[in-house]
Design a protein around this motif. Structure first.
Motif, PDB file in Angstrom:
ATOM      1  N   GLY A 141     -11.554   0.624  17.133  1.00 52.37           N
ATOM      2  CA  GLY A 141     -12.249  -1.155  16.600  1.00 52.37           C
ATOM      3  C   GLY A 141     -12.520  -1.453  14.910  1.00 52.37           C
ATOM      4  N   THR A 142     -11.380  -0.670  14.628  1.00 48.37           N
ATOM      5  CA  THR A 142     -11.615  -0.716  13.098  1.00 48.37           C
ATOM      6  C   THR A 142      -9.933  -1.049  12.346  1.00 48.37           C
ATOM      7  OG1 THR A 142     -10.699   1.517  12.382  1.00 48.37           O
ATOM      8  CG2 THR A 142     -13.427   1.391  12.525  1.00 48.37           C
ATOM      9  N   VAL A 143      -9.777  -1.290  11.227  1.00 46.12           N
ATOM     10  CA  VAL A 143      -8.470  -1.470  10.866  1.00 46.12           C
ATOM     11  C   VAL A 143      -8.327  -0.930   9.517  1.00 46.12           C
ATOM     12  CG1 VAL A 143      -8.620  -3.977  11.789  1.00 46.12           C
ATOM     13  CG2 VAL A 143      -9.616  -3.857   9.115  1.00 46.12           C
ATOM     14  N   PHE A 144      -7.109  -0.794   9.046  1.00 45.29           N
ATOM     15  CA  PHE A 144      -6.842   0.050   7.990  1.00 45.29           C
ATOM     16  C   PHE A 144      -6.891  -0.986   6.806  1.00 45.29           C
ATOM     17  CE2 PHE A 144      -4.811   2.563  10.964  1.00 45.29           C
ATOM     18  CZ  PHE A 144      -4.930   3.556  10.891  1.00 45.29           C
ATOM     19  N   SER A 145      -7.540  -0.714   5.099  1.00 46.36           N
ATOM     20  CA  SER A 145      -7.474  -1.443   3.825  1.00 46.36           C
ATOM     21  C   SER A 145      -6.138  -1.571   4.009  1.00 46.36           C
ATOM     22  CB  SER A 145      -8.285  -1.251   3.287  1.00 46.36           C
ATOM     23  OG  SER A 145      -7.703   0.392   3.014  1.00 46.36           O
ATOM     24  N   PHE A 146      -5.803  -2.144   3.064  1.00 51.12           N
ATOM     25  CA  PHE A 146      -4.634  -2.764   2.762  1.00 51.12           C
ATOM     26  C   PHE A 146      -4.064  -2.188   1.128  1.00 51.12           C
ATOM     27  CE2 PHE A 146      -1.579  -3.941  -1.349  1.00 51.12           C
ATOM     28  CZ  PHE A 146      -0.200  -5.030  -0.228  1.00 51.12           C
ATOM     29  N   ASP A 147      -5.239  -1.862   0.604  1.00 51.05           N
ATOM     30  CA  ASP A 147      -5.464  -0.488   0.043  1.00 51.05           C
ATOM     31  C   ASP A 147      -5.167   1.049   0.627  1.00 51.05           C
ATOM     32  OD1 ASP A 147      -5.847  -1.832  -2.393  1.00 51.05           O
ATOM     33  OD2 ASP A 147      -7.962  -1.037  -2.411  1.00 51.05           O
ATOM     34  N   ALA A 148      -5.462   1.176   1.843  1.00 45.49           N
ATOM     35  CA  ALA A 148      -5.044   2.652   2.352  1.00 45.49           C
ATOM     36  C   ALA A 148      -3.478   2.321   2.946  1.00 45.49           C
ATOM     37  CB  ALA A 148      -6.072   2.854   3.175  1.00 45.49           C
ATOM     38  N   ILE A 149      -3.461   1.270   3.476  1.00 43.57           N
ATOM     39  CA  ILE A 149      -1.370   1.469   3.626  1.00 43.57           C
ATOM     40  C   ILE A 149      -0.812   1.561   2.781  1.00 43.57           C
ATOM     41  CG2 ILE A 149       0.119  -0.399   4.359  1.00 43.57           C
ATOM     42  CD1 ILE A 149      -2.290  -1.781   6.461  1.00 43.57           C
ATOM     43  N   LYS A 150      -1.280   0.969   1.646  1.00 47.28           N
ATOM     44  CA  LYS A 150      -0.735   0.802   0.242  1.00 47.28           C
ATOM     45  C   LYS A 150      -0.292   2.798  -0.031  1.00 47.28           C
ATOM     46  CE  LYS A 150       0.068  -0.866  -4.551  1.00 47.28           C
ATOM     47  NZ  LYS A 150      -0.088  -0.038  -4.950  1.00 47.28           N
ATOM     48  N   ALA A 151      -1.227   2.996  -0.311  1.00 45.75           N
ATOM     49  CA  ALA A 151      -1.519   4.445  -0.854  1.00 45.75           C
ATOM     50  C   ALA A 151      -0.465   5.985   0.278  1.00 45.75           C
ATOM     51  CB  ALA A 151      -3.290   5.370  -0.415  1.00 45.75           C
ATOM     52  N   SER A 152      -0.524   5.178   1.594  1.00 44.07           N
ATOM     53  CA  SER A 152       0.319   6.150   3.126  1.00 44.07           C
ATOM     54  C   SER A 152       1.650   5.595   2.272  1.00 44.07           C
ATOM     55  CB  SER A 152      -0.009   5.477   4.150  1.00 44.07           C
ATOM     56  OG  SER A 152       0.347   6.814   5.085  1.00 44.07           O
ATOM     57  N   VAL A 153       1.760   4.064   2.163  1.00 46.97           N
ATOM     58  CA  VAL A 153       3.447   4.657   2.190  1.00 46.97           C
ATOM     59  C   VAL A 153       4.120   4.969   0.720  1.00 46.97           C
ATOM     60  CG1 VAL A 153       4.996   2.397   1.817  1.00 46.97           C
ATOM     61  CG2 VAL A 153       3.400   2.433   3.430  1.00 46.97           C
ATOM     62  N   GLU A 154       2.929   4.473  -0.075  1.00 51.19           N
ATOM     63  CA  GLU A 154       3.893   4.682  -1.627  1.00 51.19           C
ATOM     64  C   GLU A 154       3.752   6.472  -1.517  1.00 51.19           C
ATOM     65  OE1 GLU A 154       1.407   3.096  -3.853  1.00 51.19           O
ATOM     66  OE2 GLU A 154       2.264   1.665  -4.279  1.00 51.19           O
ATOM     67  N   LYS A 155       2.805   6.972  -0.415  1.00 53.74           N
ATOM     68  CA  LYS A 155       3.095   8.690  -0.943  1.00 53.74           C
ATOM     69  C   LYS A 155       4.341   8.831   0.437  1.00 53.74           C
ATOM     70  CE  LYS A 155       0.618  12.798   0.850  1.00 53.74           C
ATOM     71  NZ  LYS A 155      -1.313  12.909   2.140  1.00 53.74           N
ATOM     72  N   HIS A 156       4.324   8.789   1.679  1.00 53.78           N
ATOM     73  CA  HIS A 156       5.443   9.270   2.441  1.00 53.78           C
ATOM     74  C   HIS A 156       6.515   8.168   1.991  1.00 53.78           C
ATOM     75  CE1 HIS A 156       1.884  11.745   4.175  1.00 53.78           C
ATOM     76  NE2 HIS A 156       1.625  10.706   4.506  1.00 53.78           N
ATOM     77  N   LYS A 157       7.019   7.414   1.296  1.00 57.85           N
ATOM     78  CA  LYS A 157       8.507   6.643   1.429  1.00 57.85           C
ATOM     79  C   LYS A 157       8.793   6.935   3.105  1.00 57.85           C
ATOM     80  CE  LYS A 157       7.683   5.651  -2.664  1.00 57.85           C
ATOM     81  NZ  LYS A 157       8.085   4.221  -3.333  1.00 57.85           N
ATOM     82  N   PRO A 158       8.369   6.261   4.091  1.00 56.73           N
ATOM     83  CA  PRO A 158       9.027   6.109   5.351  1.00 56.73           C
ATOM     84  C   PRO A 158      10.447   4.937   5.165  1.00 56.73           C
ATOM     85  CG  PRO A 158       7.279   5.159   5.614  1.00 56.73           C
ATOM     86  CD  PRO A 158       7.050   5.173   3.847  1.00 56.73           C
ATOM     87  N   VAL A 159      11.029   5.483   6.060  1.00 59.07           N
ATOM     88  CA  VAL A 159      12.382   4.636   6.675  1.00 59.07           C
ATOM     89  C   VAL A 159      11.664   3.528   7.598  1.00 59.07           C
ATOM     90  CG1 VAL A 159      14.424   4.636   8.357  1.00 59.07           C
ATOM     91  CG2 VAL A 159      14.344   6.314   6.343  1.00 59.07           C
ATOM     92  N   LEU A 160       9.942   3.343   8.610  1.00 57.98           N
ATOM     93  CA  LEU A 160       9.703   2.808   8.811  1.00 57.98           C
ATOM     94  C   LEU A 160       8.516   2.891   9.454  1.00 57.98           C
ATOM     95  CD1 LEU A 160      11.132   0.519  11.313  1.00 57.98           C
ATOM     96  CD2 LEU A 160      10.795   2.612  12.856  1.00 57.98           C
ATOM     97  N   ASN A 186       9.441  -0.299  -1.364  1.00 60.28           N
ATOM     98  CA  ASN A 186       9.355   1.033  -0.587  1.00 60.28           C
ATOM     99  C   ASN A 186      10.537   1.469   0.265  1.00 60.28           C
ATOM    100  OD1 ASN A 186       6.956   2.558  -2.564  1.00 60.28           O
ATOM    101  ND2 ASN A 186       6.283   0.743  -1.264  1.00 60.28           N
ATOM    102  N   GLY A 187      11.492   0.705   0.201  1.00 64.20           N
ATOM    103  CA  GLY A 187      12.645   0.981   0.615  1.00 64.20           C
ATOM    104  C   GLY A 187      12.417   1.117   1.994  1.00 64.20           C
ATOM    105  N   ALA A 188      10.770   0.744   2.779  1.00 58.78           N
ATOM    106  CA  ALA A 188      11.273   0.626   4.187  1.00 58.78           C
ATOM    107  C   ALA A 188      10.921  -0.020   5.188  1.00 58.78           C
ATOM    108  CB  ALA A 188       9.429   1.211   4.660  1.00 58.78           C
ATOM    109  N   LEU A 189      11.592  -0.156   7.112  1.00 56.78           N
ATOM    110  CA  LEU A 189      11.814  -1.653   7.251  1.00 56.78           C
ATOM    111  C   LEU A 189       9.848  -1.741   7.302  1.00 56.78           C
ATOM    112  CD1 LEU A 189      14.242  -1.352   9.736  1.00 56.78           C
ATOM    113  CD2 LEU A 189      13.622  -3.765   8.146  1.00 56.78           C
ATOM    114  N   LEU A 190       9.618  -2.581   8.398  1.00 58.45           N
ATOM    115  CA  LEU A 190       7.632  -2.554   9.238  1.00 58.45           C
ATOM    116  C   LEU A 190       7.937  -3.308  10.120  1.00 58.45           C
ATOM    117  CD1 LEU A 190       4.702  -2.816   9.202  1.00 58.45           C
ATOM    118  CD2 LEU A 190       5.215  -5.351   7.960  1.00 58.45           C
ATOM    119  N   VAL A 191       7.487  -2.373  11.036  1.00 61.48           N
ATOM    120  CA  VAL A 191       7.718  -3.312  12.533  1.00 61.48           C
ATOM    121  C   VAL A 191       5.856  -3.177  13.115  1.00 61.48           C
ATOM    122  CG1 VAL A 191       7.769  -2.174  14.746  1.00 61.48           C
ATOM    123  CG2 VAL A 191       9.624  -2.159  13.182  1.00 61.48           C
ATOM    124  N   ALA A 192       6.105  -4.462  13.498  1.00 61.55           N
ATOM    125  CA  ALA A 192       4.417  -4.698  13.874  1.00 61.55           C
ATOM    126  C   ALA A 192       4.286  -4.967  15.526  1.00 61.55           C
ATOM    127  CB  ALA A 192       4.167  -5.909  12.707  1.00 61.55           C
TER     128      ALA A 192
END
Length: 219
Positions: A141-160, A186-192
Motif C-alpha cells: 500500500g506504500t510506494v518508494f520515494s525517488f531518493d530510496a530508488i536512487k540510493a539503491s540503484v547507485e549502490k547495486h548498479k543493476p543490469v535491470l 547508471n547503465g541499467a534497463l528499467l522494466v515497469a
C-alpha cells in the motif's frame, strides 16, 4: 467398447472405451455482470462486435496491416515514438515472463522494488532465468520515494531495475518521473509493470524513460 482383434504390437492388449453419446449442453449464454476488479473488466460493445468478425490467418496481409494499427495505438497510449512497441498475445503475466526471458541472462544483477504481490513474482521469474536478484521491500500500500530508488540503484548498479507502476493488489501508484533517466545514467534497463495503470493514469514512456532504456508491459 472397441475391439483389438487382428492388431499386433504395443496396441494388441489395449482396450478402447468411449462415451457413446455426447453430453447435452445449452447454448452458451453468460450472464451480464458489472466487473469492477483489476481484471477482467467489461468490454465496450465495439470490442464485442469486433470479436464476432471472421478470423484471418496471422500471415494474411490484412492481419499485418491491423497489427501496425495496434502498434500505432499502443505508441499513443504509452506516449512513445519507439517503433518496437508490440502487443503480447497473452496475460500480463505472459508479458512479465517475456521481459524476464529476453532481458535477464545468468549472473545479471536484477534489482526488484517490491511493495505488493507482483514485485515478488518478478523476483521469482528473474531468479529462474539465473539473475542475481536483489529485492528492496516496502510495506503493501506504500510506494518508494525517488531518493530510496536512487540510493539503491547507485549502490547495486543493476543490469535491470524493475518497478510496479500500479500495484494491482493494493492500487498504490508508484511515481516514475526521473527513474528512467536515473537507470540510464547508471547503465541499467528499467522494466515497469503497467498492467493496472495503462489507460487509467498517464504513462509517458519517452518522457520518463530516457530514450529506449525502458520496457513497459500492460495486460
Amino acid at each position: 467398447m472397441g475391439s483389438t482383434e487382428g492388431i499386433t504390437g504395443p496396441l494388441a492388449d489395449y482396450e478402447c472405451t468411449a462415451i457413446a453419446k455426447a453430453p447435452a449442453v445449452t447454448q452458451l449464454n453468460p450472464p451480464h455482470r458489472l466487473l469492477c476488479g483489476p481484471g477482467p473488466g467489461n468490454a465496450h460493445p465495439r470490442v464485442h462486435a469486433a470479436m464476432s468478425l471472421p478470423e484471418i490467418g496471422h500471415l494474411d496481409p490484412a492481419f499485418i496491416s491491423m497489427m501496425e494499427d495496434i502498434k500505432s495505438l499502443l505508441r499513443y497510449a504509452w506516449q512513445t515514438n519507439n517503433e518496437f512497441t508490440i502487443p503480447v498475445s497473452g496475460t500480463g503475466s505472459a508479458a512479465m515472463e517475456a521481459c524476464m526471458a529476453n532481458l535477464v541472462e545468468a549472473g545479471d544483477k536484477v534489482l526488484i522494488f517490491s511493495n505488493g504481490y507482483f514485485g515478488p513474482r518478478l523476483a521469482d521469474m528473474a531468479s529462474r532465468y539465473g539473475g542475481e536478484v536483489i529485492e528492496e521491500k516496502a510495506p503493501w500500500g506504500t510506494v518508494f520515494s525517488f531518493d530510496a530508488i536512487k540510493a539503491s540503484v547507485e549502490k547495486h548498479k543493476p543490469v535491470l531495475a524493475c518497478l510496479v507502476h500500479a500495484e494491482t493488489s493494493t492500487g498504490a501508484a508508484q511515481p516514475l518521473e526521473g527513474v528512467g533517466k536515473l537507470c540510464h545514467d547508471n547503465g541499467a534497463l528499467l522494466v515497469a509493470d503497467t498492467v493496472t495503470s495503462i489507460f487509467g493514469v498517464p504513462c509517458h514512456l519517452d518522457k520518463w524513460g530516457s530514450g529506449r532504456r525502458v520496457r513497459w508491459y500492460p495486460k
